[in-house]
Design a protein around this motif. Structure first.
Motif, PDB file in Angstrom:
ATOM      1  N   ASP A  96      12.062 -22.724   8.652  1.00 50.40           N
ATOM      2  CA  ASP A  96      11.728 -22.908  10.069  1.00 50.40           C
ATOM      3  C   ASP A  96      12.386 -24.151  10.660  1.00 50.40           C
ATOM      4  N   ARG A 122      11.373 -14.382   7.672  1.00 49.40           N
ATOM      5  CA  ARG A 122      10.246 -15.330   7.750  1.00 49.40           C
ATOM      6  C   ARG A 122       9.183 -14.820   8.719  1.00 49.40           C
ATOM      7  N   ARG A 123       9.622 -14.281   9.857  1.00 52.18           N
ATOM      8  CA  ARG A 123       8.678 -13.762  10.853  1.00 52.18           C
ATOM      9  C   ARG A 123       7.893 -12.575  10.285  1.00 52.18           C
ATOM     10  N   LYS A 125       7.265 -11.937   7.091  1.00 48.46           N
ATOM     11  CA  LYS A 125       6.333 -12.440   6.077  1.00 48.46           C
ATOM     12  C   LYS A 125       5.100 -13.063   6.732  1.00 48.46           C
ATOM     13  N   LYS A 126       5.326 -13.797   7.810  1.00 38.24           N
ATOM     14  CA  LYS A 126       4.200 -14.422   8.519  1.00 38.24           C
ATOM     15  C   LYS A 126       3.290 -13.359   9.126  1.00 38.24           C
ATOM     16  N   GLU A 127       3.886 -12.338   9.734  1.00 38.68           N
ATOM     17  CA  GLU A 127       3.087 -11.266  10.323  1.00 38.68           C
ATOM     18  C   GLU A 127       2.282 -10.542   9.248  1.00 38.68           C
ATOM     19  N   ALA A 129       1.275 -11.809   6.355  1.00 36.79           N
ATOM     20  CA  ALA A 129       0.228 -12.725   5.895  1.00 36.79           C
ATOM     21  C   ALA A 129      -0.915 -12.781   6.909  1.00 36.79           C
ATOM     22  N   ASP A 130      -0.557 -12.819   8.202  1.00 35.69           N
ATOM     23  CA  ASP A 130      -1.587 -12.831   9.251  1.00 35.69           C
ATOM     24  C   ASP A 130      -2.417 -11.552   9.204  1.00 35.69           C
TER      25      ASP A 130
END
Length: 152
Positions: A96, A122-123, A125-127, A129-130
């Protein structure tokens, strides 16, 4: 009265500490021992602009060796080729870190491609995880509600 004296001493020491001079990068750069080739190389490898040399030039003035710019640019050219790779673009996006946009046009495409794919990865993976976190919260709430409705 004693508190005021202590406060005065503390402020005085802080003021003196603020006046201490410490060597800076600029003083090192302007020394006769400066390896301008290495400085250019490391500047590029850190993702800094080639224009950093302008700052060194302004700060060193007459102390700047005649061949400093040529040596710096030679090192910078090697370093920027190492920096502007697909892999490095991908890695920066994964961490990031904002795209510094220092890659020359001729070699920018691969870096930008890696950065874009790293950003999307990365986006995603974040989505994911969320989503997983929301699911855990939903299930925990559902379990609590199920237990309370049965009187447990």
């Amino acid at each position: 009265m004693r508190n005021n004296l202590n406060l005065g001493l503390i402020i005085g020491f802080m003021a003196l500490a603020g006046c201490q001079s410490t060597p800076t990068d600029n003083e090192f750069v302007c020394s006769t021992q400066t390896d301008w080739h290495q400085l250019g190389l490391t500047t590029a490898q850190k993702g800094k602009s080639v224009r950093a040399f302008d700052n060194y030039k302004a700060q060193c003035g007459d102390a700047l060796p005649q061949n400093a710019q040529d040596l710096y640019l030679d090192g910078f050219t090697i370093g920027i080729k190492e920096y502007c790779t697909y892999e490095n673009g991908f890695e920066l996006a994964q961490k990031d870190i904002e795209n510094p946009n220092v890659c020359p046009f001729e070699i920018r495409a691969e870096f930008d491609k890696g950065y874009k794919i790293g950003y999307l990865d990365r986006r995603e993976k974040k989505e994911n995880a969320d989503y997983a976190e929301r699911e855990l919260e939903r299930r925990a709430l559902q379990n609590r509600n199920g237990q309370s409705s049965t009187g447990q």
